[in-house]
Write an enzyme that holds these catalytic residues in place. Structure first.
Site, PDB file in Angstrom:
ATOM      1  CG  ASP A   1      41.763 -30.135  35.746  1.00 37.89           C
ATOM      2  OD1 ASP A   1      41.510 -28.925  35.544  1.00 37.89           O
ATOM      3  OD2 ASP A   1      40.977 -31.045  35.441  1.00 37.89           O
TER       4      ASP A   1
ATOM      5  CE  LYS B   1      38.857 -41.485  37.131  1.00 35.75           C
ATOM      6  NZ  LYS B   1      39.228 -40.060  37.321  1.00 35.75           N
TER       7      LYS B   1
END
Length: 380
Positions: free
Chosen positions: A217, A118
């Site tokens: 999150d 990523k």
């Protein structure tokens, strides 16, 4: 990262032959999208690809099916968007799918052979107070790895420019995407397994909080399973932070643009909001709320559409939940009493008054008791 370079010093094309064909484990590939691998990677890399053996693969169709969704990495994509700036990551990683800023592929560094690369802009966060020079999201990820609660992180690199900050990471890849996608992909979960995964999540959040690490999150889309019967892991630590939000900026002179009222996806934010959160108890109440939503999500109750209606506070919630779950689709058949007891624990986490929610340690004890009781019930 192992000091082995699978990339050719200079790329040159090779034609596949009967002996020199391209395969991903048991899946022999027709001529097409991934022929460029023979151009850029050495023979030993391709030999390893042929010998891959993931216990999750029952046949050739599973090899690419268990990689999260994405489009094939064509030679054009590889040459223009991947190869120039990520050579240091490609030495032991072969990308085959791409989705946004994520590359999915194969690496021998991973226990399953599957890995994720990523590279994305960093808009929030700072350096970890406990580890100067280490981005907080990397510090939080590595802390989770130490307790086996995140995919293994093999390599990371922070790229700081005059007007941007980017972070590249190479890590283990989950099986079939996040936990919700994994279950929706035709793998319904038992009520006992749902409780086990919830307990793992609660235990992880508790241990991280003990080390002044908050994920920022928590939701089912940020949880994964990397191997058969493996422990639930957290991903996407971009919003990770210490309790007091005190971090030095990733770029000199830049104020750290992150506050309590910014973290957490809106649909998973508790009704009291974040506020300044001056104490651990308030922060923990938020975590417990998010664990309660995970409990509903993991058995197929779509909380995002219903959370504003306070669905779980309605007297007929158990009946509504049973109809929405659709036994057999997301949840395997179970004793009705076990289903009700599971919902009772979830509803306790979702009390509007944060002071009425259980502490994480009590929640872990409740789930442990539930798992023990369910294990003694007859199977369906």
């Amino acid at each position: 990262m192992a000091a082995v370079n699978w990339l050719k010093d200079e790329p040159y094309p090779e034609k596949p032959t009967r002996r020199n064909h391209l395969s991903f484990g048991p899946a022999r590939l027709p001529t097409g999208d991934w022929d460029w691998i023979m151009t850029y990677y050495k023979p030993e890399a391709r030999e390893w690809l042929r010998t891959m053996n993931n216990p999750l693969w029952s046949g050739p169709e599973d090899v690419l099916g268990l990689l999260p969704a994405g489009v094939p990495v064509t030679e054009k994509i590889f040459v223009k968007e991947v190869y120039p700036g990520l050579k240091g990551f490609l030495q032991m990683f072969i990308p085959v799918k791409v989705a946004g800023c994520l590359l999915f592929g194969f690496s021998p560094l991973s226990r399953t052979g599957m890995a994720t690369l990523k590279t994305a802009p960093v808009f929030r966060g700072g350096y970890a107070p406990a580890a100067p020079g280490i981005p907080m999201q990397v510090y939080a990820w590595e802390m989770a790895c130490k307790i086996d609660a995140a995919p293994r992180l093999f390599k990371w690199e922070l790229i700081v420019g005059e007007y941007f900050v980017r972070l590249a990471t190479l890590s283990e890849c989950s099986a079939g995407g996040d936990v919700g996608a994994y279950i929706r992909g035709g793998r319904p979960i038992s009520i006992e397994a749902a409780a086990v995964k919830t307990r793992e999540l609660a235990s992880t959040l508790y241990l991280l909080a003990q080390n002044n690490v908050y994920h920022g999150d928590v939701k089912i889309a940020n949880t994964v399973i990397t191997e058969p019967h493996g422990r639930l892991g957290l991903i996407d630590f971009e919003m990770a932070h210490p309790l007091d939000m005190t971090m030095s900026g990733l770029r000199e002179g830049l104020e750290v643009p992150i506050k309590w009222d910014m973290v957490c996806t809106d649909e998973y934010r508790a009704p009291e909001g974040h506020g300044p959160f001056p104490d651990i108890l308030s922060a923990e109440a938020q975590l417990v709320w998010q664990v309660g939503l995970f409990m509903l999500d993991v058995i197929g109750i779509e909380i995002i559409e219903n959370r504003n209606q306070g669905l779980w506070e309605q007297p007929d919630f158990p009946g509504l939940a049973a109809r929405e779950v659709g036994i057999g689709r997301s949840l395997l058949a179970c004793e009705h009493r076990a289903f009700l007891d599971y919902l009772t624990i979830a509803r306790g986490c979702l009390r509007t008054n944060p002071r009425e929610r259980p502490r994480l340690t009590l929640l872990i004890a409740q789930l442990t008791k539930f798992i023990r009781e369910v294990a003694t019930q007859p199977e369906h």
